[in-house]
Write a protein that holds these residues in place. Structure first.
Motif, short mmCIF file in Angstrom:
data_model
loop_
_atom_site.label_atom_id
_atom_site.label_comp_id
_atom_site.label_asym_id
_atom_site.label_seq_id
_atom_site.Cartn_x
_atom_site.Cartn_y
_atom_site.Cartn_z
N ARG B 216 0.85 -1.18 0.00
CA ARG B 216 0.00 0.00 0.00
C ARG B 216 0.89 1.23 0.00
O ARG B 216 1.78 1.37 0.83
N THR B 217 0.66 2.15 -0.94
CA THR B 217 1.46 3.37 -0.97
C THR B 217 0.87 4.41 -0.02
O THR B 217 -0.27 4.30 0.43
N ALA B 218 1.67 5.45 0.25
CA ALA B 218 1.22 6.50 1.17
C ALA B 218 0.02 7.25 0.62
O ALA B 218 -0.77 7.80 1.38
N ALA B 219 -0.12 7.26 -0.71
CA ALA B 219 -1.22 8.04 -1.30
C ALA B 219 -2.57 7.35 -1.19
O ALA B 219 -3.61 7.99 -1.32
N TYR B 220 -2.57 6.04 -0.93
CA TYR B 220 -3.83 5.31 -1.07
C TYR B 220 -4.90 5.78 -0.09
O TYR B 220 -6.02 6.09 -0.47
N LEU B 221 -4.57 5.80 1.21
CA LEU B 221 -5.58 6.15 2.21
C LEU B 221 -6.08 7.59 2.05
O LEU B 221 -7.29 7.82 2.08
N PRO B 222 -5.19 8.58 1.88
CA PRO B 222 -5.70 9.95 1.69
C PRO B 222 -6.62 10.06 0.47
O PRO B 222 -7.65 10.73 0.54
N LEU B 223 -6.25 9.40 -0.63
CA LEU B 223 -7.10 9.48 -1.82
C LEU B 223 -8.46 8.84 -1.57
O LEU B 223 -9.49 9.35 -1.98
N THR B 224 -8.46 7.71 -0.88
CA THR B 224 -9.72 7.01 -0.63
C THR B 224 -10.61 7.83 0.31
O THR B 224 -11.79 8.04 0.04
N VAL B 225 -10.02 8.28 1.43
CA VAL B 225 -10.81 9.05 2.39
C VAL B 225 -11.25 10.37 1.77
O VAL B 225 -12.40 10.80 1.90
N GLY B 226 -10.31 11.03 1.06
CA GLY B 226 -10.65 12.29 0.41
C GLY B 226 -11.79 12.11 -0.59
O GLY B 226 -12.71 12.93 -0.65
N GLY B 227 -11.73 11.02 -1.36
CA GLY B 227 -12.80 10.75 -2.31
C GLY B 227 -14.12 10.57 -1.60
O GLY B 227 -15.17 11.04 -2.06
N GLY B 228 -14.08 9.88 -0.45
CA GLY B 228 -15.30 9.68 0.31
C GLY B 228 -15.90 10.99 0.81
O GLY B 228 -17.12 11.20 0.74
N VAL B 229 -15.05 11.88 1.30
CA VAL B 229 -15.53 13.17 1.80
C VAL B 229 -16.13 13.99 0.66
O VAL B 229 -17.21 14.57 0.79
N LEU B 230 -15.44 14.03 -0.48
CA LEU B 230 -15.97 14.77 -1.63
C LEU B 230 -17.31 14.18 -2.07
O LEU B 230 -18.24 14.91 -2.41
N GLY B 231 -17.39 12.83 -2.05
CA GLY B 231 -18.64 12.18 -2.43
C GLY B 231 -19.77 12.56 -1.48
O GLY B 231 -20.90 12.80 -1.89
N LEU B 232 -19.44 12.62 -0.19
CA LEU B 232 -20.43 13.00 0.81
C LEU B 232 -20.99 14.40 0.52
O LEU B 232 -22.21 14.61 0.49
N LEU B 233 -20.10 15.35 0.26
CA LEU B 233 -20.54 16.72 -0.02
C LEU B 233 -21.34 16.77 -1.31
O LEU B 233 -22.36 17.47 -1.39
#
Lengths: 107, 341
Positions: B216-233
């Protein structure tokens, strides 16, 4: 109910008013304390219209610009009266306590 | 149009399009009459608030929460897919054979398939063609480890299994676990096992089996969580926009939208559940280097479980939910006419 909302309802209770007219009336009713901004005003008008407390009265074009006048609905008048009564009761209760405090202090 | 009026019109862009068409002119008129030379900035706050405003009706709030859950999952899946783009590629077949050769010197005995691709991992099975004797099982294991290390891999974990007490009493040709070995190189992890055999009083190297997968790269979790937050909004904004649009619609139209929304949410349930379960797995195994990463978007692939729901259920429902959702948001003819000048 928040204070600006209460004042907006009061501002159009006696006569329909347009946006700037409401801002002026609210300023007068609050002795200059509450200065409405356009964003806040139209946010409140939107909410009040959705709740069925106000509605559009008429539109007029002045110097090529659109003025839209708002008035209270029957529900709006009822709600304003009820809120005014509620605030009156709160104020009376507070004054009652103040009178007791003064009487107690003087004794 | 005066300069002030132009500025106010620009600030009004903070408001949703529909609202601008309904109230834009009167707001500009009010601002002009108020005469604040530097004012109007509260319009931006007002516009953003208007975009998120939901009617307080309970049904709308419930719909908003459920839609936000579905769009958050959609956003997280998109973020997860983007995150996986940053993972290292699996080793090529040649590179995998190179690793096996470093481990067991001559892999490919017993007609076994040394390298097999399954899903997100490579299965490596290196059985030596020749019998390599050693004086004790530990020596077998350390020889394999040193071979792997010498070929450029970093050994991240190496545990020798407890010795089998009576190897001579086991069936001839039995494989015994000799050691557990983890290695890493260029973003690829290897989780493997060294086996030894006992035959005619001697220990032999049995083989080296492993799975190889991307770390797992360092970018994976931020991208996933960030995508979730954007989706929520995005879900919140969608429901607010639809609710505003439906204000002036007939009861029939509102019921139709409610029914379509309900149908979309029902069809979206299997993929949402699948992704949430995968997210729980990801969270539980977040630092576990024994398995490939539990990526969220892999939950939407055709299932590999034979028992349980049909394998195509989740991906089919995901596609159907997207189509139904798009259908729900299509404006009705009456709504289109209302916006005509």
């Amino acid at each position: 109910m928040q204070e600006p909302t209460f004042l907006i309802l009061a501002a159009i209770a006696a006569q329909p008013r347009h946006g700037y007219g409401i801002v002026q009336a609210v300023g007068e009713l609050s002795s200059g304390e509450v200065k409405l901004r356009a964003g806040t005003l139209y946010g409140a008008l939107d909410r009040l219209a959705e709740q069925g407390l106000i509605e559009m009265d008429h539109e007029e074009a002045v110097e090529g610009r659109l003025r839209r006048y708002y008035k209270l609905t029957d529900d709006g008048t009822r709600v304003l009266a009820a809120e005014a009564d509620r605030l009156q009761r709160r104020a009376d209760a507070a004054r009652g306590q103040l009178r007791l405090a003064i009487a107690g202090g003087a004794a | 149009m005066t300069g002030d009026e132009r500025r106010y019109r620009r600030l009004l862009l903070a408001y949703p399009g529909r609202y601008r068409r309904d109230h834009g002119t009167e707001i500009v008129t009010t601002l002009m009459e108020m005469g604040e030379p530097g004012g109007g900035w509260d319009l931006i706050a007002g516009g953003v608030r208007q975009r998120f405003r939901l009617p307080g009706r309970p049904l709308v709030v419930v719909a908003a929460v459920l839609v936000m859950l579905a769009t958050a999952v959609l956003g997280a899946v998109a973020g997860s897919w983007a995150g996986e783009r940053t993972f290292a590629p699996l080793p090529s077949r040649a590179a995998a054979l190179g690793l096996l050769t470093a481990a067991v010197s001559d892999p490919g005995g017993d007609d076994s398939v040394p390298v097999l691709r399954i899903g997100d991992s490579l299965l490596l099975d290196g059985v030596p063609v020749a019998r390599h004797p050693a004086s004790d099982p530990d020596r077998i294991a350390t020889t394999v480890r040193d071979g792997i290390a010498a070929s450029g891999w970093t050994i991240t974990s190496f545990t020798v299994a407890p010795a089998y007490p009576h190897p001579e009493s086991a069936q001839p040709g039995t494989f015994f676990s000799g050691a557990y070995l983890d290695a890493a190189r260029d973003g690829v992890l290897v989780h493997g096992r060294v086996d030894y055999r006992y035959d005619a009083g001697r220990f032999y190297l049995g083989g080296f089996t492993a799975t190889a997968f991307a770390a797992r790269t360092a970018a994976y979790l931020p991208l996933t969580v960030g995508g979730g937050v954007l989706g929520l909004l995005a879900g919140w904004l969608l429901v607010a926009a639809m609710a505003y649009r439906l204000r002036s619609s007939s009861v029939g139209r509102r019921r139709a939208v409610a029914a379509l929304t309900g149908a979309t949410l029902v069809v979206a349930a299997p993929p949402v559940v699948a992704v949430v379960l995968r997210a729980i797995q990801l969270a539980i195994h977040v630092d576990d280097r024994r398995f490939p990463v539990f990526t969220l978007h892999s939950a939407l692939r055709v299932s590999t479980y034979v028992d349980g729901p049909p394998t195509w259920l989740v991906p089919a429902c995901a596609v159907a939910a997207l189509l139904l959702g798009a259908l729900t948001m299509l404006p009705a003819r009456q709504e289109k006419l209302q916006t005509a000048p």
